[in-house]
Design a protein around this motif. Sequence first.
Motif, PDB file in Angstrom:
ATOM      1  N   PHE A  19      46.338  32.533  44.976  1.00  0.00           N
ATOM      2  CA  PHE A  19      45.183  33.344  44.611  1.00  0.00           C
ATOM      3  C   PHE A  19      45.045  34.509  45.582  1.00  0.00           C
ATOM      4  O   PHE A  19      45.743  34.567  46.591  1.00  0.00           O
ATOM      5  N   VAL A  20      44.153  35.406  45.296  1.00  0.00           N
ATOM      6  CA  VAL A  20      43.725  36.439  46.242  1.00  0.00           C
ATOM      7  C   VAL A  20      42.202  36.422  46.261  1.00  0.00           C
ATOM      8  O   VAL A  20      41.566  36.063  45.258  1.00  0.00           O
ATOM      9  N   PRO A  21      41.597  36.796  47.382  1.00  0.00           N
ATOM     10  CA  PRO A  21      40.129  36.781  47.432  1.00  0.00           C
ATOM     11  C   PRO A  21      39.470  37.615  46.334  1.00  0.00           C
ATOM     12  O   PRO A  21      38.374  37.278  45.878  1.00  0.00           O
ATOM     13  N   ASP A  22      40.154  38.672  45.885  1.00  0.00           N
ATOM     14  CA  ASP A  22      39.582  39.504  44.819  1.00  0.00           C
ATOM     15  C   ASP A  22      39.461  38.768  43.484  1.00  0.00           C
ATOM     16  O   ASP A  22      38.809  39.270  42.570  1.00  0.00           O
ATOM     17  N   ASP A  23      40.086  37.593  43.363  1.00  0.00           N
ATOM     18  CA  ASP A  23      39.929  36.781  42.155  1.00  0.00           C
ATOM     19  C   ASP A  23      38.510  36.212  42.049  1.00  0.00           C
ATOM     20  O   ASP A  23      38.129  35.703  41.000  1.00  0.00           O
ATOM     21  N   PHE A  24      37.750  36.290  43.155  1.00  0.00           N
ATOM     22  CA  PHE A  24      36.470  35.607  43.248  1.00  0.00           C
ATOM     23  C   PHE A  24      35.345  36.562  43.646  1.00  0.00           C
ATOM     24  O   PHE A  24      35.568  37.551  44.338  1.00  0.00           O
ATOM     25  N   GLU A  25      34.144  36.222  43.211  1.00  0.00           N
ATOM     26  CA  GLU A  25      32.925  36.859  43.708  1.00  0.00           C
ATOM     27  C   GLU A  25      32.349  35.878  44.717  1.00  0.00           C
ATOM     28  O   GLU A  25      31.924  34.781  44.346  1.00  0.00           O
ATOM     29  N   ILE A  26      32.368  36.254  45.984  1.00  0.00           N
ATOM     30  CA  ILE A  26      31.921  35.364  47.056  1.00  0.00           C
ATOM     31  C   ILE A  26      30.738  36.024  47.747  1.00  0.00           C
ATOM     32  O   ILE A  26      30.833  37.159  48.217  1.00  0.00           O
ATOM     33  N   THR A  27      29.623  35.317  47.782  1.00  0.00           N
ATOM     34  CA  THR A  27      28.416  35.812  48.441  1.00  0.00           C
ATOM     35  C   THR A  27      27.792  34.663  49.230  1.00  0.00           C
ATOM     36  O   THR A  27      28.142  33.497  49.036  1.00  0.00           O
ATOM     37  N   ASP A  28      26.888  35.014  50.112  1.00  0.00           N
ATOM     38  CA  ASP A  28      26.126  33.973  50.787  1.00  0.00           C
ATOM     39  C   ASP A  28      24.670  34.366  50.855  1.00  0.00           C
ATOM     40  O   ASP A  28      24.313  35.525  50.648  1.00  0.00           O
ATOM     41  N   GLU A  29      23.858  33.367  51.095  1.00  0.00           N
ATOM     42  CA  GLU A  29      22.434  33.564  51.312  1.00  0.00           C
ATOM     43  C   GLU A  29      22.021  32.679  52.458  1.00  0.00           C
ATOM     44  O   GLU A  29      22.429  31.519  52.536  1.00  0.00           O
ATOM     45  N   GLY A  30      21.252  33.237  53.349  1.00  0.00           N
ATOM     46  CA  GLY A  30      20.737  32.461  54.457  1.00  0.00           C
ATOM     47  C   GLY A  30      19.225  32.474  54.416  1.00  0.00           C
ATOM     48  O   GLY A  30      18.617  33.440  53.963  1.00  0.00           O
ATOM     49  N   PHE A  31      18.641  31.388  54.878  1.00  0.00           N
ATOM     50  CA  PHE A  31      17.190  31.340  54.914  1.00  0.00           C
ATOM     51  C   PHE A  31      16.726  30.396  56.003  1.00  0.00           C
ATOM     52  O   PHE A  31      17.444  29.482  56.407  1.00  0.00           O
ATOM     53  N   GLN A  32      15.536  30.652  56.501  1.00  0.00           N
ATOM     54  CA  GLN A  32      14.907  29.833  57.530  1.00  0.00           C
ATOM     55  C   GLN A  32      13.809  29.011  56.870  1.00  0.00           C
ATOM     56  O   GLN A  32      12.843  29.579  56.359  1.00  0.00           O
TER      57      GLN A  32
ATOM     58  N   PRO B 295      35.268  35.129  37.967  1.00  0.00           N
ATOM     59  CA  PRO B 295      34.922  35.726  36.681  1.00  0.00           C
ATOM     60  C   PRO B 295      35.921  35.401  35.568  1.00  0.00           C
ATOM     61  O   PRO B 295      35.518  35.251  34.419  1.00  0.00           O
ATOM     62  N   ALA B 296      37.201  35.271  35.901  1.00  0.00           N
ATOM     63  CA  ALA B 296      38.216  35.016  34.868  1.00  0.00           C
ATOM     64  C   ALA B 296      37.988  33.702  34.142  1.00  0.00           C
ATOM     65  O   ALA B 296      38.334  33.569  32.964  1.00  0.00           O
ATOM     66  N   THR B 297      37.393  32.734  34.814  1.00  0.00           N
ATOM     67  CA  THR B 297      37.157  31.422  34.195  1.00  0.00           C
ATOM     68  C   THR B 297      35.670  31.087  34.102  1.00  0.00           C
ATOM     69  O   THR B 297      35.300  30.088  33.510  1.00  0.00           O
ATOM     70  N   ASP B 298      34.827  31.896  34.729  1.00  0.00           N
ATOM     71  CA  ASP B 298      33.391  31.683  34.841  1.00  0.00           C
ATOM     72  C   ASP B 298      33.054  30.402  35.611  1.00  0.00           C
ATOM     73  O   ASP B 298      31.926  29.928  35.569  1.00  0.00           O
ATOM     74  N   ALA B 299      34.032  29.842  36.320  1.00  0.00           N
ATOM     75  CA  ALA B 299      33.780  28.665  37.161  1.00  0.00           C
ATOM     76  C   ALA B 299      33.064  29.120  38.423  1.00  0.00           C
ATOM     77  O   ALA B 299      33.336  30.202  38.956  1.00  0.00           O
ATOM     78  N   GLN B 300      32.149  28.290  38.870  1.00  0.00           N
ATOM     79  CA  GLN B 300      31.433  28.624  40.093  1.00  0.00           C
ATOM     80  C   GLN B 300      31.038  27.380  40.854  1.00  0.00           C
ATOM     81  O   GLN B 300      30.948  26.286  40.267  1.00  0.00           O
TER      82      GLN B 300
ATOM     83  N   LEU C 119      40.014  24.575  44.833  1.00  0.00           N
ATOM     84  CA  LEU C 119      41.147  25.350  44.302  1.00  0.00           C
ATOM     85  C   LEU C 119      42.297  24.417  43.949  1.00  0.00           C
ATOM     86  O   LEU C 119      42.918  24.546  42.887  1.00  0.00           O
ATOM     87  N   GLU C 120      42.596  23.471  44.847  1.00  0.00           N
ATOM     88  CA  GLU C 120      43.715  22.538  44.638  1.00  0.00           C
ATOM     89  C   GLU C 120      43.508  21.656  43.415  1.00  0.00           C
ATOM     90  O   GLU C 120      44.471  21.353  42.702  1.00  0.00           O
ATOM     91  N   CYS C 121      42.278  21.253  43.156  1.00  0.00           N
ATOM     92  CA  CYS C 121      42.030  20.353  42.023  1.00  0.00           C
ATOM     93  C   CYS C 121      41.853  21.116  40.705  1.00  0.00           C
ATOM     94  O   CYS C 121      41.683  20.508  39.655  1.00  0.00           O
ATOM     95  N   GLY C 122      41.899  22.461  40.762  1.00  0.00           N
ATOM     96  CA  GLY C 122      41.830  23.242  39.531  1.00  0.00           C
ATOM     97  C   GLY C 122      40.437  23.616  39.070  1.00  0.00           C
ATOM     98  O   GLY C 122      40.266  24.110  37.953  1.00  0.00           O
ATOM     99  N   LEU C 123      39.428  23.403  39.908  1.00  0.00           N
ATOM    100  CA  LEU C 123      38.059  23.723  39.506  1.00  0.00           C
ATOM    101  C   LEU C 123      37.921  25.178  39.056  1.00  0.00           C
ATOM    102  O   LEU C 123      37.213  25.482  38.097  1.00  0.00           O
ATOM    103  N   PHE C 124      38.640  26.078  39.719  1.00  0.00           N
ATOM    104  CA  PHE C 124      38.535  27.502  39.405  1.00  0.00           C
ATOM    105  C   PHE C 124      39.648  27.968  38.471  1.00  0.00           C
ATOM    106  O   PHE C 124      39.793  29.166  38.235  1.00  0.00           O
ATOM    107  N   GLY C 125      40.427  27.066  37.939  1.00  0.00           N
ATOM    108  CA  GLY C 125      41.510  27.424  37.031  1.00  0.00           C
ATOM    109  C   GLY C 125      42.822  27.634  37.767  1.00  0.00           C
ATOM    110  O   GLY C 125      42.939  27.386  38.960  1.00  0.00           O
ATOM    111  N   LYS C 126      43.808  28.090  37.016  1.00  0.00           N
ATOM    112  CA  LYS C 126      45.135  28.322  37.573  1.00  0.00           C
ATOM    113  C   LYS C 126      45.147  29.596  38.409  1.00  0.00           C
ATOM    114  O   LYS C 126      44.341  30.492  38.192  1.00  0.00           O
ATOM    115  N   SER C 127      46.125  29.671  39.294  1.00  0.00           N
ATOM    116  CA  SER C 127      46.233  30.848  40.158  1.00  0.00           C
ATOM    117  C   SER C 127      46.542  32.085  39.340  1.00  0.00           C
ATOM    118  O   SER C 127      47.083  32.017  38.227  1.00  0.00           O
ATOM    119  N   SER C 128      46.222  33.207  39.931  1.00  0.00           N
ATOM    120  CA  SER C 128      46.458  34.500  39.283  1.00  0.00           C
ATOM    121  C   SER C 128      47.910  34.913  39.368  1.00  0.00           C
ATOM    122  O   SER C 128      48.341  35.806  38.659  1.00  0.00           O
TER     123      SER C 128
END
Length: 93
Positions: free
Chosen positions: A26-39, A55-60, A79-88
Amino acid sequence: MAKHLFSQFPEDEQREVAAVCSRLGFVPDDFEITDEGFQPDDGDPAQRQVSVRRPATDAQCAYDASEGPGWIGEFESDLECGLFGKSSGRAPA
């Protein structure tokens, strides 16, 4: 609440994610990665949650990242178990 894009993550996390992605085709661009922090209001330590969507599989999935970059191991397992689909197939050889 502060929300960050992957490009705003600590450099060590960006490198680790890129290495995991590369190893698994995979490449990181295959994914939308964000974070949120809160106290929390009760004075507990700050919490951070990383959200990853392909986005290609809509898995999140969301990962607890309150303790640092340990979430990357969980992401790798998903990634290894296929949750996000096959590699690009775009990762470098």
